[in-house]
Scaffold this active site. Sequence first.
Site, mmCIF file in Angstrom:
data_model
loop_
_atom_site.group_PDB
_atom_site.id
_atom_site.type_symbol
_atom_site.label_atom_id
_atom_site.label_comp_id
_atom_site.label_asym_id
_atom_site.label_seq_id
_atom_site.Cartn_x
_atom_site.Cartn_y
_atom_site.Cartn_z
ATOM 1 N N ASN A 94 0.750 -1.375 -0.138
ATOM 2 C CA ASN A 94 -0.028 -0.096 0.105
ATOM 3 C C ASN A 94 1.045 1.342 0.105
ATOM 4 O O ASN A 94 0.821 2.117 0.798
ATOM 5 C CB ASN A 94 -1.112 -0.014 1.177
ATOM 6 C CG ASN A 94 -0.308 -0.306 2.585
ATOM 7 O OD1 ASN A 94 0.701 -0.718 2.564
ATOM 8 N ND2 ASN A 94 -0.987 0.466 3.525
ATOM 9 N N ASP A 304 3.651 -5.327 11.666
ATOM 10 C CA ASP A 304 2.751 -4.543 10.709
ATOM 11 C C ASP A 304 3.403 -2.887 11.218
ATOM 12 O O ASP A 304 2.725 -1.980 11.297
ATOM 13 C CB ASP A 304 1.506 -4.578 11.263
ATOM 14 C CG ASP A 304 0.501 -3.876 10.288
ATOM 15 O OD1 ASP A 304 0.863 -3.401 9.453
ATOM 16 O OD2 ASP A 304 -0.585 -3.579 10.995
HETATM 17 O O1 DOR Z 1 -3.145 0.404 11.156
HETATM 18 C C1 DOR Z 1 -2.629 0.191 10.058
HETATM 19 N N1 DOR Z 1 -1.864 0.912 9.361
HETATM 20 N N2 DOR Z 1 -3.102 -1.091 9.480
HETATM 21 C C2 DOR Z 1 -3.082 -1.274 8.185
HETATM 22 O O2 DOR Z 1 -3.408 -2.467 7.782
HETATM 23 C C3 DOR Z 1 -2.195 -0.408 7.157
HETATM 24 C C4 DOR Z 1 -1.228 0.416 8.061
HETATM 25 C C5 DOR Z 1 -0.480 1.560 7.442
HETATM 26 O O3 DOR Z 1 -0.104 1.231 6.263
HETATM 27 O O4 DOR Z 1 -0.553 2.637 7.912
#
Ligand code: DOR
Length: 439
Positions: A94, A304
């Site tokens: 992303n 994450d």
């Molecule tokens: O809290 C989150 N932040 N969850 C995600 O799935 C993406 C991530 C981000 O890329 O900031």
Amino acid sequence: MHDLLIRNAVIALPGGTLLEGDLACTQGRITAIASQITGDGREEIDAEGKLLMPGVIDPQVHFREPGGTDKEDLASGSRAAVRGGVTSFLEMPNCNPATIDQEQMDWKISRGRATSVANFGFFIGATVDNLESLNNVHPACGIKIFMGSSTGSLLVNEEKDLDRIFGNGERLIAVHAEDETRIRERTAQLLGDEETRDYAIHSLIRDAQTALIATERALHLSGKYGRRLHILHLSTAEEVARLRAGKADQVTCEVLPNHLFLNTDDYAVLGSRVQMNPPIRDPQNAEALWAGLHDGVIDIVATDHAPHLLADKEKAYPRSPSGMPGVETSLPLMMTAMREGRCTLTQILRWMCSGPAELYKIANKGKLIEGFDADLALIDIDGYKPVRDEEVFSRTGWSPFSGRSLTGWPTHTIVGGRVVFENGNVRPGVFGQPLSFGS
Ligand code: DOR
């Protein structure tokens, strides 16, 4: 002559045996492990009894390159990684533009080669119309589906699109399992068009059912097609119970330190710093997640790592972004938990080193075995040092764990047989390699 000789270490061998001795590396590989190794090393480290373990493989990070490099890039994110003993990472798609085709994957690989000080791999992101790329872009560690919206524009939530992706191809599918319909309904009900600084509302909007509904959907589709499924960042007792009741061979899942060590009480002090997707939960969920790790329902630990600037975090909800940095604190947090009796070293090695290597079919990593890649972390499990925002390597310059006193900090991190992190500093000129993923 060995390229690198580490002497007087407590060496964490596969299976949990500890050997007091030496480890030698040549041409990027571990070439000898013994109580005493003869000969010299071009470089020698006296480990002084510290714990030598395989480098951590963090199988879920967001490093924001391209498109968000004011927050992080592959250079800064990987420097944060090696500070925390992480020698390989798998990065999520992303970014902006998102990693959704071969051109973008090629670009990321070349940036990784030029700037990443740890080994790297990238997910290919699912959209409603890139099925061809999902199965043909190389090298990809897997397909990432955002079933619920999060940071960035990637989202696949219609049944017909999910069905098509699960029904075509063989590659591992990793899901961010939150149900978009429920997120929208509950946002409308609980927040409407308002803004608030009571960030705890985030955990109410994206409640346990939001996660469970999507997890059920993913499990159903995986079962329908026999498709390899990895459920990212499990966060609720409900999901653990569901998976304990039945988890097919082709299904794996993970947990984050965020959900093990933070809970909804933390909103009172940390506010939006602890806002993330899926959200932090009531304390009893962490107990269920620990139980899931212990009985093997949960396979691995990821971070994450989701860097956001504090200036953005300070915005009112829902403009405050979700996610928090974590790649450099996961190993110390887990080692501190080990010292508190919550888990064993053998379990940590499984959850953070050999487990991710096996799950993503990364050969020759995750264990200290002669012939395996010399990706290593030499860590101090006696001394305690607090997390301090000023010392954070991530470009964001903060940690949700600031102030916590942790043990298990690396003094040396070694990537491909070369020392890349040493006593608080990154050495120039050492770079990681692209990872390969077996089929
Ligand atoms: O809290 C989150 N932040 N969850 C995600 O799935 C993406 C991530 C981000 O890329 O900031």
